[in-house]
Motif scaffolding. Structure first.
Motif, PDB file in Angstrom:
ATOM      1  N   PHE A 143     -77.683   5.234 -45.332  1.00 21.70           N
ATOM      2  CA  PHE A 143     -78.991   5.785 -45.715  1.00 21.70           C
ATOM      3  C   PHE A 143     -79.056   5.937 -47.239  1.00 21.70           C
ATOM      4  O   PHE A 143     -78.043   6.205 -47.899  1.00 21.70           O
ATOM      5  N   TYR A 144     -80.261   5.803 -47.765  1.00 21.43           N
ATOM      6  CA  TYR A 144     -80.499   5.906 -49.193  1.00 21.43           C
ATOM      7  C   TYR A 144     -81.294   7.186 -49.448  1.00 21.43           C
ATOM      8  O   TYR A 144     -82.397   7.353 -48.920  1.00 21.43           O
ATOM      9  N   VAL A 145     -80.727   8.073 -50.244  1.00 21.22           N
ATOM     10  CA  VAL A 145     -81.219   9.454 -50.337  1.00 21.22           C
ATOM     11  C   VAL A 145     -81.568   9.790 -51.792  1.00 21.22           C
ATOM     12  O   VAL A 145     -80.854   9.408 -52.730  1.00 21.22           O
ATOM     13  N   ARG A 146     -82.659  10.527 -51.951  1.00 22.84           N
ATOM     14  CA  ARG A 146     -83.049  10.986 -53.295  1.00 22.84           C
ATOM     15  C   ARG A 146     -83.951  12.205 -53.188  1.00 22.84           C
ATOM     16  O   ARG A 146     -84.734  12.330 -52.233  1.00 22.84           O
ATOM     17  N   LEU A 147     -83.854  13.098 -54.177  1.00 18.84           N
ATOM     18  CA  LEU A 147     -84.711  14.289 -54.260  1.00 18.84           C
ATOM     19  C   LEU A 147     -85.707  14.108 -55.401  1.00 18.84           C
ATOM     20  O   LEU A 147     -85.381  13.548 -56.452  1.00 18.84           O
ATOM     21  N   PHE A 148     -86.941  14.619 -55.180  1.00 26.10           N
ATOM     22  CA  PHE A 148     -87.985  14.599 -56.196  1.00 26.10           C
ATOM     23  C   PHE A 148     -88.607  15.986 -56.298  1.00 26.10           C
ATOM     24  O   PHE A 148     -88.720  16.706 -55.300  1.00 26.10           O
ATOM     25  N   TYR A 149     -89.039  16.358 -57.506  1.00 32.95           N
ATOM     26  CA  TYR A 149     -89.724  17.634 -57.701  1.00 32.95           C
ATOM     27  C   TYR A 149     -90.977  17.411 -58.541  1.00 32.95           C
ATOM     28  O   TYR A 149     -91.089  16.430 -59.286  1.00 32.95           O
ATOM     29  N   GLN A 150     -91.925  18.348 -58.429  1.00 32.73           N
ATOM     30  CA  GLN A 150     -93.169  18.256 -59.201  1.00 32.73           C
ATOM     31  C   GLN A 150     -93.752  19.649 -59.406  1.00 32.73           C
ATOM     32  O   GLN A 150     -93.820  20.451 -58.473  1.00 32.73           O
ATOM     33  N   ASN A 151     -94.178  19.926 -60.642  1.00 29.03           N
ATOM     34  CA  ASN A 151     -94.884  21.167 -60.950  1.00 29.03           C
ATOM     35  C   ASN A 151     -96.306  21.066 -60.404  1.00 29.03           C
ATOM     36  O   ASN A 151     -97.019  20.102 -60.696  1.00 29.03           O
ATOM     37  N   THR A 152     -96.725  22.052 -59.623  1.00 32.32           N
ATOM     38  CA  THR A 152     -98.069  22.015 -59.038  1.00 32.32           C
ATOM     39  C   THR A 152     -98.994  23.089 -59.600  1.00 32.32           C
ATOM     40  O   THR A 152    -100.143  23.182 -59.185  1.00 32.32           O
ATOM     41  N   SER A 153     -98.505  23.913 -60.521  1.00 32.92           N
ATOM     42  CA  SER A 153     -99.381  24.931 -61.107  1.00 32.92           C
ATOM     43  C   SER A 153    -100.321  24.322 -62.143  1.00 32.92           C
ATOM     44  O   SER A 153    -101.444  24.789 -62.325  1.00 32.92           O
ATOM     45  N   TYR A 154     -99.849  23.301 -62.857  1.00 29.36           N
ATOM     46  CA  TYR A 154    -100.631  22.663 -63.918  1.00 29.36           C
ATOM     47  C   TYR A 154    -100.524  21.158 -63.704  1.00 29.36           C
ATOM     48  O   TYR A 154     -99.675  20.501 -64.288  1.00 29.36           O
ATOM     49  N   TYR A 262     -92.547   5.308 -46.432  1.00 29.35           N
ATOM     50  CA  TYR A 262     -91.913   6.496 -47.014  1.00 29.35           C
ATOM     51  C   TYR A 262     -92.161   7.781 -46.222  1.00 29.35           C
ATOM     52  O   TYR A 262     -91.249   8.560 -45.996  1.00 29.35           O
ATOM     53  N   TYR A 263     -93.417   8.005 -45.853  1.00 29.25           N
ATOM     54  CA  TYR A 263     -93.809   9.325 -45.373  1.00 29.25           C
ATOM     55  C   TYR A 263     -93.002   9.769 -44.150  1.00 29.25           C
ATOM     56  O   TYR A 263     -92.601  10.926 -44.038  1.00 29.25           O
ATOM     57  N   GLN A 264     -92.731   8.867 -43.232  1.00 32.31           N
ATOM     58  CA  GLN A 264     -92.012   9.261 -42.022  1.00 32.31           C
ATOM     59  C   GLN A 264     -90.533   9.547 -42.294  1.00 32.31           C
ATOM     60  O   GLN A 264     -89.829  10.079 -41.444  1.00 32.31           O
ATOM     61  N   TYR A 265     -90.074   9.208 -43.497  1.00 33.72           N
ATOM     62  CA  TYR A 265     -88.678   9.459 -43.861  1.00 33.72           C
ATOM     63  C   TYR A 265     -88.543  10.582 -44.910  1.00 33.72           C
ATOM     64  O   TYR A 265     -87.503  10.722 -45.534  1.00 33.72           O
ATOM     65  N   MET A 266     -89.595  11.354 -45.068  1.00 33.03           N
ATOM     66  CA  MET A 266     -89.658  12.372 -46.106  1.00 33.03           C
ATOM     67  C   MET A 266     -89.629  13.771 -45.515  1.00 33.03           C
ATOM     68  O   MET A 266     -90.252  14.045 -44.502  1.00 33.03           O
ATOM     69  N   SER A 267     -88.899  14.671 -46.171  1.00 33.11           N
ATOM     70  CA  SER A 267     -88.935  16.099 -45.848  1.00 33.11           C
ATOM     71  C   SER A 267     -89.469  16.834 -47.065  1.00 33.11           C
ATOM     72  O   SER A 267     -89.126  16.496 -48.212  1.00 33.11           O
ATOM     73  N   TYR A 268     -90.290  17.859 -46.817  1.00 27.72           N
ATOM     74  CA  TYR A 268     -91.075  18.470 -47.895  1.00 27.72           C
ATOM     75  C   TYR A 268     -90.904  19.985 -47.911  1.00 27.72           C
ATOM     76  O   TYR A 268     -90.837  20.628 -46.856  1.00 27.72           O
ATOM     77  N   THR A 269     -90.822  20.554 -49.131  1.00 29.20           N
ATOM     78  CA  THR A 269     -90.786  22.004 -49.326  1.00 29.20           C
ATOM     79  C   THR A 269     -91.925  22.403 -50.256  1.00 29.20           C
ATOM     80  O   THR A 269     -92.031  21.882 -51.373  1.00 29.20           O
ATOM     81  N   ALA A 270     -92.763  23.321 -49.786  1.00 29.65           N
ATOM     82  CA  ALA A 270     -93.975  23.711 -50.506  1.00 29.65           C
ATOM     83  C   ALA A 270     -93.638  24.529 -51.754  1.00 29.65           C
ATOM     84  O   ALA A 270     -92.534  25.073 -51.887  1.00 29.65           O
ATOM     85  N   PRO A 271     -94.603  24.680 -52.692  1.00 28.00           N
ATOM     86  CA  PRO A 271     -94.323  25.310 -53.988  1.00 28.00           C
ATOM     87  C   PRO A 271     -94.147  26.828 -53.967  1.00 28.00           C
ATOM     88  O   PRO A 271     -93.840  27.401 -55.013  1.00 28.00           O
ATOM     89  N   ASN A 272     -94.317  27.478 -52.837  1.00 27.87           N
ATOM     90  CA  ASN A 272     -94.054  28.925 -52.805  1.00 27.87           C
ATOM     91  C   ASN A 272     -92.556  29.232 -52.801  1.00 27.87           C
ATOM     92  O   ASN A 272     -92.157  30.380 -52.971  1.00 27.87           O
ATOM     93  N   HIS A 273     -91.712  28.211 -52.644  1.00 24.86           N
ATOM     94  CA  HIS A 273     -90.265  28.438 -52.575  1.00 24.86           C
ATOM     95  C   HIS A 273     -89.646  28.646 -53.951  1.00 24.86           C
ATOM     96  O   HIS A 273     -88.645  29.360 -54.076  1.00 24.86           O
TER      97      HIS A 273
END
Length: 583
Positions: A143-154, A262-273
């Motif tokens: 499996f090919y694995v990677r993490l991504f992050y994004q600022n959602t306040s601005y 991509y989408y079916q292979y993605m796990s997501y954590t919302a910005p309240n964390h």
């Protein structure tokens, strides 16, 4: 309304009880400037290694946070924890400025620009996300694995309303971990540790100067991809984040292809964390208070907005002078003396209960026209700035202007080259540059509203853009009412929203000044009440890294809102900065 009222009621009660306990137990070594000063909570770290606080469970109950996706878990991903903790936790990281971590010392470079998570100086490492994978194939699989992050306040939206034509979301703040390959036997599972950092030029925008792109404040969303085969785009080791926003790519995959790629292979954590606070400074010793580190006293005799400064002033020391004294009396007849003038670092002191900016008194034989200003070392791009301050009074005993004005600016240190194709390219500063600014400015008088000798001041909200956008609704020299705001470009380089008049009593108390700087508009608040909004239709909203600049200069020559030859001060006047927060 009910939610806010209920939350505030219990917050006030809890804070009051906490303050009673703290005050009764601590040594009597700190005296606040006034009884309304908020105290910083004394909560300990939830995670001491990464300096993470745990916010209350109901912290976001009354807050709408932007997010790209609804909760989802990929086909091979059993769980995804960006910090190894339950994603239901509300965590906050506040970047700490430590005397151990003085990255730069010269005034010409950006001190503390390496603002990131984790703190590279104190933590000496990376954060590690936990990704639980299961191989559901009947044979061994990689499996090919990677993490991504994004600022959602601005941000520009990467949710279901994604704009596909102009690609504004490339200006968002986002980044990625390195790609990883994980091989699992058939039917087995494994917990994978993914190392990552937030900050330090993640998109490679500043290859020539990595320390000019620190992390942005605000809330962050995370996604992890675990793909069953090698992908030529998001798993590419040379992924160009300047041209590709991974969140937009996955969102378009969800909308267009039902998540086949991509989408079916993605796990997501919302910005309240996870919430990133750039600076939280109550001057209680938590951050480095050494002058010329995080807070840089400005030094120099230059007065850029002073037309005729020569160092010679009328030899009058008085705080009771009146207009007739100027027009007809002893001020006009007095001789001239040579006086020191300009910005002096000795007029800026940093102590455990604030920053004090002094406009010093004069005595016979020792005449001064100097003041204190300071620069905030790190730059940032977009965010919520809060400054609580008591600015020095701007009138004398007789209600006549004393020459003091006040600046609370966000300022671009390295201005852009002038665009010679712009018909307004002639609008430049004395150095031939065009720096952006977002400003609170407090003047003695407002042209066409107050007379030159009123005892009241007024606050002006502005964006200095040097007419970079020729399509804005008002051109240099004009004024109008737009979207409910009185706006003008009487100072041709900037868009102004003249604010309310301020009586002399205003300067007897601390007040809170707030900026909400978003990609498409800026909000200005005083004491929690919105007083002005400047949108992209009115002015070009700055999209460069700016730094904080606060001062109380003496402006005296050549402009309608100040007067030449104002007498010297009999007593020191002080501006006090109580706390600063960037979140």
């Amino acid at each position: 309304m009910f939610c806010n009222h209920l939350f505030n009621k219990w917050s006030v009660l809890f804070t009051g009880l906490l303050l009673v306990f703290i005050i009764s137990c601590r040594p009597n070594q700190y005296v606040a400037y006034d009884s309304l000063r908020p105290e910083k909570p004394s909560a300990g770290y939830f995670d001491k290694h990464y300096l993470l606080y745990k916010l209350p469970d109901n912290y976001y109950n009354c807050t709408h946070l932007h997010s790209s996706f609804h909760a989802t878990s990929g086909a091979f991903i059993q769980s995804f924890k960006p910090f190894g903790y339950n994603t239901a936790l509300n965590l906050q990281y506040t970047h700490i400025y430590s005397p151990k971590c003085v990255y730069h010392t010269a005034d010409t470079i950006w001190k503390y620009a390496e603002v990131c998570f984790p703190n590279t100086c104190l933590t000496h490492g990376k954060a590690y996300a936990q990704l639980a994978l299961k191989n559901t194939y009947p044979e061994t699989h990689t499996f090919y694995v990677r993490l991504f992050y994004q600022n959602t306040s601005y941000w520009y939206r990467t949710d279901d309303s994604l704009q596909r034509v102009t690609h504004p979301w490339l200006d968002n703040y986002y980044g990625a971990s390195d790609e990883m390959k994980i091989t699992l036997l058939a039917g087995t599972d494994s917990v994978v540790q993914i190392p990552f950092t937030i900050g330090l030029n993640p998109k490679g925008e500043f290859g020539w100067d990595d320390d000019k792109d620190p992390a942005r404040p605000g809330n962050y969303e995370f996604m992890a991809l675990a793909l069953p085969d090698s992908d030529g785009l998001l798993m590419n080791r040379d992924l160009n984040l300047m041209q590709i926003n991974p969140f937009a790519v996955v969102k378009m995959d969800e909308l267009d292809n039902n998540g086949q790629k991509y989408y079916q292979y993605m796990s997501y954590t919302a910005p309240n964390h996870f919430r990133f606070v750039f600076l939280d400074e109550y001057f209680n010793g938590a951050n480095d208070l050494t002058p010329n580190h995080i807070y840089i006293p400005k030094n120099g005799k230059e007065k850029p907005l002073c037309d005729t400064c020569s160092g010679w002033y009328k030899e009058v020391i008085s705080e009771a002078w009146q207009p007739d004294d100027f027009f007809k009396g002893y001020i006009a007849r007095a001789g001239y003396v040579k006086a020191d003038y300009g910005i002096k670092p000795q007029n800026c002191s940093i102590v455990l209960n604030g920053i004090k900016l002094t406009i010093p008194k004069s005595t016979k034989g020792d005449y001064k026209k100097t003041w204190g200003e300071f620069l905030f070392g790190p730059s940032f791009k977009y965010g919520h700035l809060t400054v609580r301050a008591k600015f020095a009074p701007m009138t004398n005993k007789a209600g006549t202007p004393n020459g003091i004005i006040h600046n609370l600016w966000l300022y671009q240190r390295d201005p852009d080259p002038v665009d010679t194709n712009n018909p307004y390219s002639y609008l430049r500063n004395p150095l031939g540059k065009q720096p952006y600014e977002i400003d609170f400015e407090i003047w003695n008088s407002q042209d066409g509203v107050n007379s030159q000798w009123d005892d009241s001041a007024f606050i002006n909200y502005s964006i200095v853009d040097y007419m970079r956008d020729t399509s804005v609704v008002i051109k240099p020299g004009g004024k109008m009412v737009y979207d409910g705001e009185d706006i003008n470009r009487l100072n041709v380089r900037q868009l102004n929203v003249p604010g309310k008049a301020l009586p002399p009593s205003f300067f007897n108390q601390f007040h809170t000044y707030e900026l909400y700087w978003y990609p498409e508009y800026v909000r200005f608040l005083v004491d929690g009440k919105e007083d002005a909004v400047i949108t992209k239709q009115m002015a070009r909203i700055p999209n460069k890294y700016l730094f904080l600049w606060i001062g109380s200069p003496l402006y005296q020559d050549g402009v309608y809102y100040s007067q030449p030859e104002i007498p010297f001060l009999e007593n020191d006047k002080n501006t006090v900065i109580d706390y600063i927060r960037i979140d």
